[in-house]
Design a protein around this motif. Structure first.
Motif, mmCIF file in Angstrom:
data_model
loop_
_atom_site.group_PDB
_atom_site.id
_atom_site.type_symbol
_atom_site.label_atom_id
_atom_site.label_comp_id
_atom_site.label_asym_id
_atom_site.label_seq_id
_atom_site.Cartn_x
_atom_site.Cartn_y
_atom_site.Cartn_z
ATOM 1 N N ALA A 101 -0.418 -5.270 3.836
ATOM 2 C CA ALA A 101 0.950 -4.763 3.879
ATOM 3 C C ALA A 101 1.625 -5.035 2.540
ATOM 4 C CB ALA A 101 1.737 -5.424 5.007
ATOM 5 N N ILE A 102 2.251 -3.996 1.993
ATOM 6 C CA ILE A 102 2.985 -4.100 0.737
ATOM 7 C C ILE A 102 4.416 -3.666 1.032
ATOM 8 C CG2 ILE A 102 3.177 -3.256 -1.633
ATOM 9 C CD1 ILE A 102 0.138 -2.649 -1.491
ATOM 10 N N VAL A 103 5.365 -4.561 0.813
ATOM 11 C CA VAL A 103 6.755 -4.286 1.171
ATOM 12 C C VAL A 103 7.653 -4.565 -0.024
ATOM 13 C CG1 VAL A 103 8.646 -4.813 2.757
ATOM 14 C CG2 VAL A 103 6.275 -4.943 3.563
ATOM 15 N N THR A 104 8.519 -3.601 -0.341
ATOM 16 C CA THR A 104 9.483 -3.787 -1.424
ATOM 17 C C THR A 104 10.857 -4.077 -0.838
ATOM 18 O OG1 THR A 104 10.125 -1.453 -1.581
ATOM 19 C CG2 THR A 104 8.193 -2.140 -2.823
ATOM 20 N N VAL A 105 11.535 -5.036 -1.420
ATOM 21 C CA VAL A 105 12.890 -5.401 -1.001
ATOM 22 C C VAL A 105 13.745 -5.626 -2.238
ATOM 23 C CG1 VAL A 105 12.283 -6.401 1.243
ATOM 24 C CG2 VAL A 105 12.172 -7.815 -0.815
ATOM 25 N N ALA A 114 -0.386 -11.610 6.440
ATOM 26 C CA ALA A 114 0.048 -11.818 5.062
ATOM 27 C C ALA A 114 0.647 -10.524 4.514
ATOM 28 C CB ALA A 114 -1.127 -12.269 4.204
ATOM 29 N N ILE A 115 1.715 -10.667 3.737
ATOM 30 C CA ILE A 115 2.400 -9.511 3.165
ATOM 31 C C ILE A 115 2.521 -9.702 1.659
ATOM 32 C CG2 ILE A 115 4.615 -8.281 3.044
ATOM 33 C CD1 ILE A 115 4.956 -8.874 6.015
ATOM 34 N N THR A 116 2.234 -8.646 0.925
ATOM 35 C CA THR A 116 2.480 -8.642 -0.509
ATOM 36 C C THR A 116 3.903 -8.134 -0.735
ATOM 37 O OG1 THR A 116 0.152 -8.229 -1.039
ATOM 38 C CG2 THR A 116 1.788 -7.667 -2.735
ATOM 39 N N TRP A 117 4.757 -9.010 -1.250
ATOM 40 C CA TRP A 117 6.161 -8.661 -1.448
ATOM 41 C C TRP A 117 6.403 -8.224 -2.884
ATOM 42 C CZ3 TRP A 117 9.333 -8.198 2.603
ATOM 43 C CH2 TRP A 117 9.014 -8.884 3.781
ATOM 44 N N TRP A 158 -9.463 -1.571 9.648
ATOM 45 C CA TRP A 158 -8.765 -1.810 8.376
ATOM 46 C C TRP A 158 -7.497 -0.975 8.362
ATOM 47 C CZ3 TRP A 158 -6.866 0.690 4.114
ATOM 48 C CH2 TRP A 158 -6.733 -0.046 2.933
ATOM 49 N N GLN A 159 -6.359 -1.608 8.053
ATOM 50 C CA GLN A 159 -5.085 -0.897 8.104
ATOM 51 C C GLN A 159 -4.217 -1.280 6.911
ATOM 52 O OE1 GLN A 159 -3.263 -1.052 12.070
ATOM 53 N NE2 GLN A 159 -5.261 -1.572 12.966
#
Length: 257
Positions: free
Chosen positions: A175-179, A194-197, A144-145
Motif C-alpha cells: 500500500a502506497i498512501v500520500t498525505v 505495512a504502508i509506504t507513506w 498479491w495486492q
C-alpha cells in the motif's frame, strides 16, 4: 485458453435498487487526526447493502434551513422536484449490519461542503444518502495486492484492509498512501499491514515508489485512486501490456481545479 486463465478470479459488478434514505446522526467522533467520523442510523437503513469495499454513496447537503425533498425514483429514472438541487458528494460507506449503523469518515479540509457539514454535525441531525447504485465485488483472496491512494481513498482502503485482516491466509499487500500531513497516518495505524507513506502530494514520489514494485505473473489485484490527473499519469506509467486490465481498478476521486 490456459489453465491459469481459466482459474483467474475477476471482480464482479452487481446492481442495487436505488433508494434515497434519510438517516439520523447517532454519534460524532474523531477518526485519527485528519478525519471526522459520523455514525448514522434509523429505520430507513433497513435493506441497505454495500458489497464493494470502494462503493460510492451520494450524500446530499442542502443549504442551512432548507428542507431536502428526495426525488422520486421511477421506472423511467429519477424525477426531481422543481427548484435548485442540493450539493452532493460521493463517499465510501462503512456499514455495520449487526449494529444497524452506517459510518462515514470525512477528511477535514478547508472549503469543502461535506467537510464543513461534518465539522458542524451533531447528534439528532439528519443526512440523506442514495446508493450505492452498484458495487464492484473484488475477491479478497488474491495472493498479491497493490493499493495506491491519497486521503480521499483512505476510508475505502481502511475498509478493504479490515476485511483482509480477517482472512485465515493473509495476502501479500503493498500500500502506497500520500498525505499532506504526516499526522494523518494515524487513521490507518491499526490496519494490520505495512504502508509506504508519502508526505506531500508528490506524483514523482509515487512513481519512484512504484518503480520498486514488481507485479507477479498471476493472482494479483491493483487499485489506484486519488486526484484525476495523477491517477491517469501513474496508471499509464505503471500498467504495462503484461498486466491484465481487468485486474486493475483505477478511479478519480477528485479533480484539481
Amino acid at each position: 485458453m490456459t489453465t491459469s486463465q481459466q482459474q483467474t478470479k475477476y471482480p464482479q459488478r452487481v446492481r442495487n435498487e436505488l433508494r434515497f434514505r434519510e438517516l439520523t446522526v447517532l454519534r460524532v467522533e474523531r477518526a485519527g487526526s485528519g478525519f471526522k467520523r459520523i455514525v448514522l442510523g434509523g429505520e430507513a437503513l433497513e435493506g441497505f447493502t454495500s458489497q464493494g469495499f470502494d462503493d460510492h454513496t451520494k450524500l446530499f447537503f442542502p443549504q442551512p434551513g432548507v428542507r431536502f425533498t428526495p426525488p422520486e425514483v421511477t421506472d423511467e429514472g429519477i424525477v426531481w422536484a422543481d427548484g435548485p438541487r442540493p450539493a452532493s458528494r460521493d463517499y465510501t460507506p462503512l456499514f455495520d449490519a449487526a449494529r444497524g449503523e452506517l459510518t462515514y469518515d470525512f477528511f477535514i479540509h478547508d472549503g469543502g461542503v461535506a467537510s464543513d457539514w461534518a465539522m458542524g454535525a451533531k447528534v439528532g441531525d439528519t443526512l440523506t444518502i442514495a446508493g450505492p447504485r452498484g458495487s464492484l465485488v473484488v475477491p479478497e483472496d488474491y495472493a498479491w495486492q497493490l493499493y495506491v491512494c491519497d486521503a480521499s481513498g483512505m476510508p475505502a482502503l481502511r475498509r478493504r484492509l479490515e476485511g483482509l485482516q480477517k482472512l485465515s491466509v493473509r495476502p501479500e499487500v503493498k500500500a502506497i498512501v500520500t498525505v499532506a500531513d504526516a499526522a494523518c497516518q494515524d487513521y490507518l495505524a491499526d490496519c494490520g499491514f505495512a504502508i509506504t507513506w508519502i508526505v506531500g502530494h508528490d506524483e514523482a514520489a509515487i512513481v519512484r515508489a512504484l518503480a520498486a514494485v514488481s507485479v507477479p505473473a498471476e493472482d494479483y489485484f491493483i487499485w489506484m485512486t486519488g486526484e484525476g490527473s495523477v491517477v491517469k499519469n501513474v496508471v499509464d506509467g505503471f500498467v504495462t501490456d503484461a498486466i491484465n486490465p481487468h485486474l486493475v481498478r483505477s478511479q478519480a476521486y477528485w479533480h484539481r481545479k
